[in-house]
Structures are given as structure tokens and as C-alpha cells.
Design an enzyme around this catalytic site. Structure first.
Site, mmCIF file in Angstrom:
data_model
loop_
_atom_site.group_PDB
_atom_site.id
_atom_site.type_symbol
_atom_site.label_atom_id
_atom_site.label_comp_id
_atom_site.label_asym_id
_atom_site.label_seq_id
_atom_site.Cartn_x
_atom_site.Cartn_y
_atom_site.Cartn_z
ATOM 1 N N SER A 109 0.812 -1.216 0.000
ATOM 2 C CA SER A 109 0.000 0.000 0.000
ATOM 3 C C SER A 109 0.846 1.268 0.000
ATOM 4 C CB SER A 109 -0.891 0.022 1.254
ATOM 5 O OG SER A 109 -1.788 -1.063 1.260
ATOM 6 N N HIS B 47 -7.451 0.006 6.052
ATOM 7 C CA HIS B 47 -7.041 -1.374 6.322
ATOM 8 C C HIS B 47 -7.088 -1.707 7.807
ATOM 9 C CE1 HIS B 47 -6.127 -2.417 2.251
ATOM 10 N NE2 HIS B 47 -5.368 -1.353 2.104
#
Length: 229
Positions: free
Chosen positions: A106, A168
Site C-alpha cells: 500500500s 485497512h
């Protein structure tokens, strides 16, 4: 960027999932792109290499979520993550029972702007030459330490400060690993001096991690604590 890029993202070692809602038939809300590998990815460059051979699916143990794209600007800020990640993991496990690890690679979109407000001028100057820093150079170690602090200690309105971390971590992941030079593109450097992060979805600990987050503690691997200044 091109048909070759599309082909790479839809190759035999990849999966692409669209998340739909009955109120918007035919209009995907989110796309999730997955790379099937035998390790946790530490750089986006090989994943986007259009000339690379596909990974061997018989050896794949790890699913890497390397792109999650919200397609509806009007729904920005609305979280569908819990349903989305759960569906994708269940679908992948049904097709590939050998998969044991589910993680992301990410971006850290807010890091550089936060550093510019908080880090000392001498470090900011050194980080402009991030790609020249050796593994044991003090500014490199300092940047990793500041990034670890940003991801695991900085909050806004009771939620993690970084928007990708917020997504997340809110879905039960933990901060797993920082990766140096993982995105050397102009955008990656502009956002985070090229740093990227892995969030790990440990399926047995998602509820525990969400409870930790609700109690004001960001779940993280021990390696992140070791980076603190």
C-alpha cells in the site's frame, strides 16, 4: 496506462474483483487487484512490469492486494471494506486452498506532507536524496522511524491519520512492514519518498485487531516498534 498494462493486471497469476451494490446495477463501486505470489511483495515495480513472466500458481502461498480503487467519487469516505475484503479472501481461498497469507502493498499518501510539518529541516534536506541513502545511513533509518511513528501513533478524530491506514486497520489488518524504495515513481516520491507499507490480514485476529484499534492502540508487527526513534 495501455492494453499491455491491462493484460499484465489480468494475467494468470492475477485476479481482479469488482464490488457491486444492487442500488447501482452495472456500476462497480470498488476494484481490488490481487497478485498471487510465494512471498509478501516489497516493491510495486515487479508487479507493474509488463514484460515479467507470470508467477507459478502451483507455488503461490500469498495474495497481495496491490490496488484498491474507489470508482465513485460521491461515495468517497463510505467504507465497504469489511464486506469487500471478506468476499475477496473467501473467493481466493475457494480457488486456491494453498493460500495462507493475505497482505497488501500500500501507498502512504499523507506521509511526506506530515513530515514537512513535523520533521527537522536537516532531515528533510537529506531525504530529498532518498535514493542515494545506504541501508545504514542515519537519515534512512530516521525516515523509517518517522514513517513508523506516522503509521502507528498519529491519530485524527479518533482514527489513524493516514487514509489508507485508516481503511485497512479499520478492517482488522495490522501494520506489518515498511519497504524502502518500493515506489520510485514520481507519485510515490511525492507522497512518501518512495516508501510503501504492507498491511497483513491475519484471518484469526481480525476481531482482536479491531478491538485493539477501538481501544486506541494501532496493531503492528514487532519490527515496526524496532524502527522507532
Amino acid at each position: 496506462r495501455s492494453w499491455a498494462d491491462v493484460k499484465n493486471r489480468l494475467d494468470s497469476d492475477r485476479r481482479c474483483y469488482g464490488f457491486f451494490h444492487p442500488r447501482l446495477p452495472g456500476e462497480p463501486l470498488i476494484f481490488v487487484e490481487v497478485a498471487l505470489m510465494n512471498h509478501i511483495a516489497e516493491s510495486i515495480t515487479p508487479l507493474l512490469d509488463e514484460s515479467a513472466a507470470p508467477d507459478d500458481l502451483t507455488r503461490a502461498t500469498t495474495a497481495i492486494f496491490y490496488s484498491i480503487s474507489n470508482t465513485q467519487t460521491g461515495l468517497r469516505g463510505v467504507s465497504f471494506g469489511d464486506s469487500l475484503i471478506k468476499h475477496v479472501v473467501e473467493t481466493l481461498q475457494a480457488e486456491f486452498p494453498r493460500l495462507k497469507v493475505f497482505a497488501t502493498l500500500s501507498p502512504i499518501p499523507g506521509l511526506r506532507s506530515w513530515l514537512q510539518r513535523n520533521a527537522p529541516a536537516e532531515l528533510l534536506a537529506a531525504w530529498e536524496r532518498w535514493d542515494e541513502l545506504g541501508e545504514h545511513d542515519t537519515p534512512r533509518r530516521a525516515l523509517l522511524g518517522w514513517a513508523a511513528r506516522y503509521l502507528t501513533q498519529e491519530w485524527a478524530d479518533g482514527k489513524p491519520l493516514d487514509p489508507v491506514a485508516r481503511f485497512h486497520l479499520g478492517n482488522g489488518a495490522r501494520v506489518e512492514r515498511l519497504n524502502w524504495g518500493a515506489d520510485p515513481s514520481a507519485k510515490g516520491v511525492r507522497q512518501s519518498y518512495g516508501l510503501m507499507v504492507n498491511y497483513l490480514y491475519d484471518l484469526k485476529r481480525l476481531d482482536r485487531h479491531r478491538a485493539q484499534l477501538a481501544a486506541g492502540k494501532i496493531p503492528m508487527a514487532g519490527a515496526l516498534e524496532d524502527l522507532y526513534l
